[in-house]
Design an enzyme around this catalytic site. Structure first.
Site, PDB file in Angstrom:
ATOM      1  N   SER A 180       0.842  -1.201   0.000  1.00  0.00           N
ATOM      2  CA  SER A 180       0.000   0.000   0.000  1.00  0.00           C
ATOM      3  C   SER A 180       0.876   1.250   0.000  1.00  0.00           C
ATOM      4  O   SER A 180       2.018   1.224   0.452  1.00  0.00           O
ATOM      5  CB  SER A 180      -0.898   0.012   1.234  1.00  0.00           C
ATOM      6  OG  SER A 180      -1.689  -1.154   1.281  1.00  0.00           O
TER       7      SER A 180
HETATM    8  N1  SAH Z   1      -0.489  -4.360   4.344  1.00  0.00           N
HETATM    9  C1  SAH Z   1       0.232  -4.747   3.147  1.00  0.00           C
HETATM   10  C2  SAH Z   1      -0.602  -4.531   1.910  1.00  0.00           C
HETATM   11  C3  SAH Z   1      -0.749  -5.807   1.183  1.00  0.00           C
HETATM   12  S1  SAH Z   1      -1.865  -5.875  -0.170  1.00  0.00           S
HETATM   13  C4  SAH Z   1       1.582  -4.069   3.059  1.00  0.00           C
HETATM   14  O1  SAH Z   1       1.834  -3.165   3.860  1.00  0.00           O
HETATM   15  O2  SAH Z   1       2.411  -4.460   2.215  1.00  0.00           O
HETATM   16  C5  SAH Z   1      -3.088  -6.980   0.467  1.00  0.00           C
HETATM   17  C6  SAH Z   1      -2.645  -8.362   0.868  1.00  0.00           C
HETATM   18  O3  SAH Z   1      -3.814  -9.058   1.310  1.00  0.00           O
HETATM   19  C7  SAH Z   1      -2.025  -9.213  -0.218  1.00  0.00           C
HETATM   20  O4  SAH Z   1      -0.767  -9.636   0.179  1.00  0.00           O
HETATM   21  C8  SAH Z   1      -2.991 -10.405  -0.355  1.00  0.00           C
HETATM   22  O5  SAH Z   1      -2.336 -11.627  -0.641  1.00  0.00           O
HETATM   23  C9  SAH Z   1      -3.634 -10.420   1.013  1.00  0.00           C
HETATM   24  N2  SAH Z   1      -4.930 -11.103   1.092  1.00  0.00           N
HETATM   25  C10 SAH Z   1      -5.957 -11.114   0.216  1.00  0.00           C
HETATM   26  N3  SAH Z   1      -6.978 -11.858   0.674  1.00  0.00           N
HETATM   27  C11 SAH Z   1      -6.597 -12.348   1.891  1.00  0.00           C
HETATM   28  C12 SAH Z   1      -7.210 -13.195   2.865  1.00  0.00           C
HETATM   29  N4  SAH Z   1      -8.431 -13.705   2.710  1.00  0.00           N
HETATM   30  N5  SAH Z   1      -6.498 -13.473   3.985  1.00  0.00           N
HETATM   31  C13 SAH Z   1      -5.252 -12.994   4.178  1.00  0.00           C
HETATM   32  N6  SAH Z   1      -4.624 -12.193   3.295  1.00  0.00           N
HETATM   33  C14 SAH Z   1      -5.282 -11.858   2.152  1.00  0.00           C
END
Ligand code: SAH
Length: 210
Positions: free
Chosen positions: A61
């Site tokens: 993000s």
């Molecule tokens: N907070 C993160 C942003 C990651 S983007 C950062 O600072 O880098 C969102 C993430 O959510 C992705 O890695 C994706 O794989 C994960 N995601 C999507 N659906 C999910 C679920 N049901 N449970 C856990 N993670 C999930």
């Protein structure tokens, strides 16, 4: 030569200009080395306000949304229990930890969870608990949580299991929408507020099939 560190020292000022006023969050954003949470080939862009690829089709993000989300949780005492859903790079979890929270974060991609574990340990945030699994189920064994931050787009409604795992006075922040487009919703004491229009990768139920 302007180095990566200069970009970080500048980050708080740039976030302030964009309306982030919470000093604890600004200090956390200045403390966490974002360049170490992104792949080396894009480390030069670590402080630009753009989403960057981190593998498995996922993105880290932007600094603004990470800061905005941490601030939207409101004041919490040191050691408050915060659940993050969607670990990705681990950067958001590190920022929450740097704000004083005791953080557990859940990621559905095992490779991303493992990489995040390594980065968090290497940057001094090894206390963050990284779990591999479906974050839509939350972490019932550690509930209730003072705060829950979802970093992927819930499809059409707030995830019921996460609502159940919120402490009575807790705050749930979750983007809700259709596909990747939607609204960041803050749920607090049975009230929902729409905070901002946002884009996030979709929250996908279950384990990855590959
Ligand atoms: N907070 C993160 C942003 C990651 S983007 C950062 O600072 O880098 C969102 C993430 O959510 C992705 O890695 C994706 O794989 C994960 N995601 C999507 N659906 C999910 C679920 N049901 N449970 C856990 N993670 C999930």
């Amino acid at each position: 030569m302007p180095g990566l560190h200069d970009d970080r020292s500048d980050l708080a000022d740039r976030l302030r200009e964009r309306g982030i006023t919470d000093e604890r969050v600004l200090a956390a954003m200045s403390a966490v080395p974002r360049e170490l949470f992104v792949p080396e080939d894009v480390a030069g862009e670590a402080y630009a306000d753009v989403p960057l690829g981190i593998g498995q089709g996922q993105t880290i993000s932007t600094p603004w949304i990470v800061a905005f989300s941490a601030a939207a949780l409101g004041e919490f005492p040191a050691g408050a229990r915060v659940l993050e859903v969607g670990t990705g790079s681990g950067y958001g979890a590190a920022v929450l930890a740097a704000c004083g929270a005791s953080v557990v974060t859940v990621e559905r991609h095992p490779e991303l969870a493992e990489q995040a574990r390594r980065t968090l340990a290497a940057t001094g945030y090894g206390d963050v608990a990284v779990r591999t699994g479906d974050g839509l189920a939350g972490a019932p064994d550690l509930a209730p949580f003072d705060g829950i931050v979802v970093t992927a787009m819930a499809q059409r409604r707030l995830p019921p299991a996460l609502l159940e795992q919120l402490a009575p006075d807790g705050v749930l922040l979750c983007p809700v929408g259709d596909g990747a487009e939607g609204t960041l919703v803050r749920h607090h004491r049975d009230r929902d507020e729409r905070l901002a229009d946002v884009r996030f990768v979709p929250l996908v139920p279950g384990a990855p099939s590959d």
